[in-house]
Design a protein around this motif. Structure first.
Motif, PDB file in Angstrom:
ATOM      1  N   VAL A  70     -77.925  30.208  -0.745  1.00 51.80           N
ATOM      2  CA  VAL A  70     -76.660  31.042  -1.733  1.00 51.80           C
ATOM      3  C   VAL A  70     -76.041  29.807  -2.747  1.00 51.80           C
ATOM      4  CG1 VAL A  70     -74.253  31.081  -1.267  1.00 51.80           C
ATOM      5  CG2 VAL A  70     -75.642  32.053   0.452  1.00 51.80           C
ATOM      6  N   PHE A  71     -76.440  28.710  -2.457  1.00 48.48           N
ATOM      7  CA  PHE A  71     -75.846  27.296  -3.470  1.00 48.48           C
ATOM      8  C   PHE A  71     -77.157  27.599  -4.633  1.00 48.48           C
ATOM      9  CE2 PHE A  71     -77.202  23.237  -5.011  1.00 48.48           C
ATOM     10  CZ  PHE A  71     -75.998  22.932  -5.562  1.00 48.48           C
ATOM     11  N   ILE A  90     -67.954  28.834  -5.888  1.00 45.55           N
ATOM     12  CA  ILE A  90     -68.268  27.245  -5.551  1.00 45.55           C
ATOM     13  C   ILE A  90     -67.723  27.089  -4.219  1.00 45.55           C
ATOM     14  CG2 ILE A  90     -67.549  25.120  -6.173  1.00 45.55           C
ATOM     15  CD1 ILE A  90     -67.251  26.003  -9.180  1.00 45.55           C
ATOM     16  N   LEU A  91     -66.643  27.587  -3.916  1.00 48.79           N
ATOM     17  CA  LEU A  91     -65.998  27.651  -2.537  1.00 48.79           C
ATOM     18  C   LEU A  91     -67.011  28.014  -1.630  1.00 48.79           C
ATOM     19  CD1 LEU A  91     -63.950  26.542  -0.482  1.00 48.79           C
ATOM     20  CD2 LEU A  91     -62.728  28.787  -0.766  1.00 48.79           C
ATOM     21  N   GLY A  92     -67.445  29.129  -1.908  1.00 50.23           N
ATOM     22  CA  GLY A  92     -68.474  29.958  -0.871  1.00 50.23           C
ATOM     23  C   GLY A  92     -69.826  29.062  -0.761  1.00 50.23           C
ATOM     24  N   LEU A  97     -73.253  25.569   2.291  1.00 53.23           N
ATOM     25  CA  LEU A  97     -73.938  24.294   2.531  1.00 53.23           C
ATOM     26  C   LEU A  97     -73.431  23.444   3.826  1.00 53.23           C
ATOM     27  CD1 LEU A  97     -74.420  22.842  -1.113  1.00 53.23           C
ATOM     28  CD2 LEU A  97     -76.063  23.831   0.373  1.00 53.23           C
ATOM     29  N   LEU A  98     -72.064  23.827   3.868  1.00 56.36           N
ATOM     30  CA  LEU A  98     -71.672  23.141   5.348  1.00 56.36           C
ATOM     31  C   LEU A  98     -72.456  23.777   6.402  1.00 56.36           C
ATOM     32  CD1 LEU A  98     -69.741  20.955   6.784  1.00 56.36           C
ATOM     33  CD2 LEU A  98     -67.872  22.960   6.504  1.00 56.36           C
ATOM     34  N   GLY A  99     -72.418  25.001   6.587  1.00 57.67           N
ATOM     35  CA  GLY A  99     -73.065  25.720   7.453  1.00 57.67           C
ATOM     36  C   GLY A  99     -74.580  25.254   7.685  1.00 57.67           C
TER      37      GLY A  99
END
Length: 110
Positions: A70-71, A90-92, A97-99
């Motif tokens: 996604v990133f 960017i938030l998504g 990335l946190l996931g």
């Protein structure tokens, strides 16, 4: 340091997949040369091989890889398509990335 190596491998893997899908797209949608299918197929083969290099269970790798993909797709949108990402893009990407980080780097019992 293993975390940086894992993240780097994910980034290269995502790039190989995106290129492998983008080149046939250029042929199908943009009328570019059919010869783009050759490097596209090679890039997808590289993608599959790179996924096999991750040192954890395949299901975990595939799940975490999705976040990096996604990133990278948002970066591709900006760098190749010339479309500046929105704050929501960017938030998504950050959430994805946190996931990935939670899945890959959470403590596990041996």
């Amino acid at each position: 340091m293993p975390e940086l190596k894992t993240l780097g491998l994910f980034l290269v893997t995502a790039l190989a997949e995106i290129v492998g899908c983008y080149l046939p797209y250029l042929w199908l949608r943009e009328g570019k040369s059919v010869w783009l299918l050759v490097p596209g197929a090679l890039s997808l083969a590289l993608f599959a091989w790179l996924l096999s290099l991750h040192p954890t269970a395949a299901g975990r790798v595939y799940a975490a890889y999705g976040g990096v993909y996604v990133f990278m797709a948002i970066l591709w949108l900006w760098a190749v398509d010339g479309i500046r990402p929105t704050a929501w893009d960017i938030l998504g990407s950050a959430v994805a990335l946190l996931g990935m980080a939670i899945i890959m780097f959470a403590p596990r019992s041996s």
